[in-house]
Design a protein around this motif. Structure first.
Motif, short mmCIF file in Angstrom:
data_model
loop_
_atom_site.label_atom_id
_atom_site.label_comp_id
_atom_site.label_asym_id
_atom_site.label_seq_id
_atom_site.Cartn_x
_atom_site.Cartn_y
_atom_site.Cartn_z
N ILE A 135 0.86 -1.18 0.00
CA ILE A 135 0.00 0.00 0.00
C ILE A 135 0.89 1.23 0.00
CG2 ILE A 135 -1.71 1.34 1.29
CD1 ILE A 135 -2.78 -1.25 2.42
N THR A 136 0.65 2.14 -0.94
CA THR A 136 1.42 3.38 -0.99
C THR A 136 0.60 4.52 -0.37
OG1 THR A 136 0.58 3.95 -3.18
CG2 THR A 136 2.58 2.61 -3.09
N GLY A 137 1.30 5.58 0.01
CA GLY A 137 0.64 6.74 0.59
C GLY A 137 0.82 6.79 2.09
N PHE A 193 -0.15 7.56 6.06
CA PHE A 193 -1.27 7.53 7.00
C PHE A 193 -1.00 8.55 8.10
CE2 PHE A 193 -1.60 3.59 4.77
CZ PHE A 193 -2.95 3.25 4.78
N PHE A 247 -7.76 3.38 5.60
CA PHE A 247 -7.40 3.47 4.19
C PHE A 247 -8.30 4.47 3.49
CE2 PHE A 247 -7.78 2.28 -0.25
CZ PHE A 247 -6.47 2.00 -0.62
N HIS A 251 -4.34 6.73 -0.70
CA HIS A 251 -3.61 5.46 -0.72
C HIS A 251 -3.92 4.65 -1.97
CE1 HIS A 251 -4.45 6.47 3.64
NE2 HIS A 251 -3.14 6.66 3.51
#
Length: 255
Positions: free
Chosen positions: A91-93, A95, A102, A107
């Motif tokens: 998972i990119t991005g 938090f 999510f 993401h």
């Protein structure tokens, strides 16, 4: 396709590296790939051609089942290793906190793909050939007056022209890029109205209120087909346009 034990070659062109604006000499390679993208059907046909006793439909079915199972395993968060690569869910991005959920706007679900040891070893067998600098194929191919439908060079002030070509999309600093009409005395008149269409192969532009005379169409853009901007704007020109005999309705009279 030939046998895997033959010599393998990658031919490549070199083109300017758009990421290093301070260095005008360094280049990046662009592989001269074959025109066709091979799919499961092509692989199944080749397996059959090489002597498999299985029927083509059976081979294709096995390949399809293999691919569907890999997709299913990955969707269930498994890491999958094939003879070619290892695929690992990621998972990119960022938090905002350890409790954040999510968010599809921030993401993205994707895969990390790492070549297998066998694939890396196989790549060592590839020989390379430098084909030299990549030919710049950016061009203006045709200009059509949308009022008259003519492609003879006559254009209508205050109406649209259609510009067809390659890599002509206007992107970059709006102070320097754009669509211009260059008069015989060198005076440049820029299209200031928002482009009706602005694509890599087609532009619809409103012709300014030009006086009668001959003009050269000029496109200045930083567009690059690779998705990154060119370091310096590219200039394309299309000579031989003309505005003639402006009538009472401010449209050219075609003689």
């Amino acid at each position: 396709m030939e046998n895997f034990e033959q010599d393998h070659y990658w031919q490549f062109f070199l083109r300017d590296n758009p990421l290093t604006k301070d260095d005008t000499n360094d280049c990046i390679a662009e592989i001269a790939t074959a025109p066709k993208t091979l799919r499961a059907e092509d692989i199944a046909k080749e397996i059959k051609r090489r002597g498999s006793e299985l029927e083509y439909e059976t081979i294709l079915s096995v390949i399809s089942q293999h691919n569907r199972l890999i997709i299913e395993y990955i969707l269930d968060s498994h890491s999958v290793m094939t003879d070619i690569c290892q695929m690992t869910p990621r998972i990119t991005g960022l938090f905002a906190s350890s409790e954040a959920q999510f968010d599809a706007k921030i993401h993205k679900l994707t895969l990390d793909i790492v070549l297998s040891a066998g694939m890396r070893e196989s790549l060592k067998k590839v020989k390379t050939t430098n084909l030299g600098p990549k030919r710049d194929v950016a061009r203006i191919g045709l200009v059509t007056d949308t009022v008259t439908g003519l492609t003879t060079g006559t254009i209508t002030p205050n109406d649209d022209i259609r510009i067809d070509g390659d890599r002509i999309k206007i992107v970059g600093d709006e102070n320097t890029t754009g669509v211009f009409f260059i008069a015989e005395d060198g005076t440049a008149t820029k299209v200031t109205r928002r482009l009706t269409q602005n694509d890599p192969k087609t532009i619809l532009a409103r012709v300014p209120a030009l006086t009668a005379g001959r003009y050269t169409l000029r496109i200045v853009t930083n567009y690059s087909h690779g998705g990154t901007l060119l370091k310096e704007p590219r200039t394309l020109e299309y000579p031989g346009l003309s505005v003639i005999n402006i009538g009472d309705d401010d449209r050219p009279v075609i003689e």
